[in-house]
Design an enzyme around this catalytic site. Sequence first.
Site, PDB file in Angstrom:
ATOM      1  N   GLU A 109      90.868  46.129  65.384  1.00  0.00           N
ATOM      2  CA  GLU A 109      92.223  46.698  65.547  1.00  0.00           C
ATOM      3  C   GLU A 109      92.580  47.671  64.436  1.00  0.00           C
ATOM      4  OE1 GLU A 109      91.381  43.554  65.922  1.00  0.00           O
ATOM      5  OE2 GLU A 109      92.615  42.491  67.382  1.00  0.00           O
TER       6      GLU A 109
ATOM      7  N   TRP B  35      96.605  23.142  51.436  1.00  0.00           N
ATOM      8  CA  TRP B  35      95.623  23.967  52.130  1.00  0.00           C
ATOM      9  C   TRP B  35      94.339  24.083  51.321  1.00  0.00           C
ATOM     10  CZ3 TRP B  35      98.174  28.955  54.530  1.00  0.00           C
ATOM     11  CH2 TRP B  35      99.117  28.549  55.485  1.00  0.00           C
TER      12      TRP B  35
HETATM   13  P1  AMP Z   1      86.379  42.034  64.121  1.00  0.00           P
HETATM   14  O1  AMP Z   1      87.548  42.610  64.811  1.00  0.00           O
HETATM   15  O2  AMP Z   1      85.406  41.366  65.009  1.00  0.00           O
HETATM   16  O3  AMP Z   1      85.728  43.040  63.239  1.00  0.00           O
HETATM   17  O4  AMP Z   1      86.894  40.888  63.167  1.00  0.00           O
HETATM   18  C1  AMP Z   1      87.883  41.112  62.200  1.00  0.00           C
HETATM   19  C2  AMP Z   1      88.035  39.902  61.335  1.00  0.00           C
HETATM   20  O5  AMP Z   1      86.878  39.724  60.529  1.00  0.00           O
HETATM   21  C3  AMP Z   1      89.165  39.999  60.344  1.00  0.00           C
HETATM   22  O6  AMP Z   1      90.418  39.723  60.914  1.00  0.00           O
HETATM   23  C4  AMP Z   1      88.746  38.969  59.315  1.00  0.00           C
HETATM   24  O7  AMP Z   1      89.067  37.652  59.721  1.00  0.00           O
HETATM   25  C5  AMP Z   1      87.249  39.102  59.306  1.00  0.00           C
HETATM   26  N1  AMP Z   1      86.853  39.952  58.167  1.00  0.00           N
HETATM   27  C6  AMP Z   1      86.531  41.247  58.177  1.00  0.00           C
HETATM   28  N2  AMP Z   1      86.202  41.668  56.937  1.00  0.00           N
HETATM   29  C7  AMP Z   1      86.346  40.604  56.115  1.00  0.00           C
HETATM   30  C8  AMP Z   1      86.175  40.384  54.723  1.00  0.00           C
HETATM   31  N3  AMP Z   1      85.761  41.340  53.899  1.00  0.00           N
HETATM   32  N4  AMP Z   1      86.445  39.158  54.238  1.00  0.00           N
HETATM   33  C9  AMP Z   1      86.858  38.159  55.041  1.00  0.00           C
HETATM   34  N5  AMP Z   1      87.020  38.290  56.357  1.00  0.00           N
HETATM   35  C10 AMP Z   1      86.774  39.504  56.896  1.00  0.00           C
END
Ligand code: AMP
Length: 550
Positions: A330, A449
């Site tokens: 997004e 948490w």
């Molecule tokens: P996607 O839309 O499949 O790329 O997933 C996005 C999600 O990946 C985000 O909302 C996060 O929960 C996770 N995410 C992406 N980058 C990171 C990061 N550097 N550290 C932790 N979670 C991440």
Amino acid sequence: MLGTMQDVPLSLSQLLRYGASTHGASEVVTWTDAEPRRETFAQVGERAAQLANALRSLGITADQRVATFMWNNNEHLEAYLAIPAMGAVLHTLNIRLFPDQLIFVANHAEDEVIIVDGTLVPLLAKQLPELKTVRHVIVANGDAASLEAPDGVKVHSYEALLAAQPTSFDWPEIDENSAAAMCYTSGTTGDPKGVVYSHRSIWLHSMQVCMTDGMALSQADKALAIVPQFHAMSWGLPYAAFMVGASLVMPDRFLQPGPIAEILATEKPTFAAAVPTVWQGLLQHLEANPQDISHLREVVVGGSAVPPAMMHTFAEEHGVPVLHAWGMTETSPLGSVARAPQGTSGEQAWAYRYTQGRFPASVRARLIDDSGAELPWDGESVGELEVRGPWIASAYHVSSPAGEATGTVDPEKFHDGWLRTGDVGHITPDGFLTLTDRSKDVIKSGGEWISSVELENSVMAHPAVAEAAVIGIPDEKWDERPLVAVVLKEGEQVSAAELRDFLGDKVAKWQLPENWTFVDEVPKTSVGKFDKKRLRTANAEGELEITRLA
Ligand code: AMP
């Protein structure tokens, strides 16, 4: 009073024209099982024109959806450029979706044409009869005759189709707010949701990727794009590369550590981007098969939290700095990157680099608590992250056979014009975001948490551990307690008690996990992230052998 400047749209037709001419000598290299294929950006421009002419001849005259079901390669780059630049909409289909999800997204997006890699034809063929709007399938790098199409669907060879077309196309000037590309989120719950990028959002995002404090991509780079083009637009690398003339190296289907090491040795890219699990595999491979990778000026890692241990291995064993980045489908996806601020060094600089980083000027961020109130940026107050900006989604795509509706604003995901990320964390006064969890992954123990990410990072710092994923499991006394699923490196032995002792000086005593399980592999989602939903199901169904420490 209005400004007096020219109202010129930020459109991908200009990006294509510019990259193919000014940076015509830059290259896209595609890995194969024989010699790599090499194509200059000038050739990409010509072949994109041929593809656009071919798609016109198949009846793509407006903003119809043209889908890709492909690995990262030169043909996929051609599609990335030709489809939006001619005014149509590129839809990157995730080749790892479950069949039902693939059918759902292709029908929801109303894909009319699908370009598919030869090696992926068998995967697509099974679902093809269910794809209601598809009229043409174009097979690249393979035998079109191998695909038996259902009635009403014509099959073409990519190369034959292009060969019959002129190498120029009258690229139109396109309204910058019109749709250029779409990608469905890989959410593990509910139906996938369609994010529709505009020409303007892609243009501005590409500029951010190239900014020095973004990914600093420049014409001096040769970028290895391991992040799939079907997931969050390969983090914007294809468009950014065309914007500045950075050469691209595309791994195609050769994504295992061995071939990636070979690509690194042969092509010596200066830059590479992938999720942590890919790098984990490569680093293990390099441990057993040492190789100089110091030609990489920087490696961008994101998509999941990067374990600090991985950053240190890259820096100390290989002399390669890791840039930790956060983003989502997004958010185009670049949301934040972690560069240590000026004046910092040593441990202090490392502490900044472990975080998810700072937002660029175009992305506003806020933290919201359970009651909907905004929390301060004090480095401590933990809330859900919401973001807003010109390359952040404002709605999800609505399937619209009538051609009218354009988006739906799901209150679970959007809040007063802001995107609710579902990520939970805190932000320092100087703007560094630290994510402690996904809101659904936080472990609630005795009213407090526990961050599953922090526990994972601490366990993964143990030299015998390859991967560790933490989920909350029901507990009579505390509501939930952490369960750690550990994958050991090959040939390594360590007990649950030893691992817990190892955590002794890293996490608060009450957070020390008593539940441990050793597994061969952590289940992964279609985009290579830990699939905690499957881990929870495996636990609920009693499939995990759990060691419970006293
Ligand atoms: P996607 O839309 O499949 O790329 O997933 C996005 C999600 O990946 C985000 O909302 C996060 O929960 C996770 N995410 C992406 N980058 C990171 C990061 N550097 N550290 C932790 N979670 C991440």
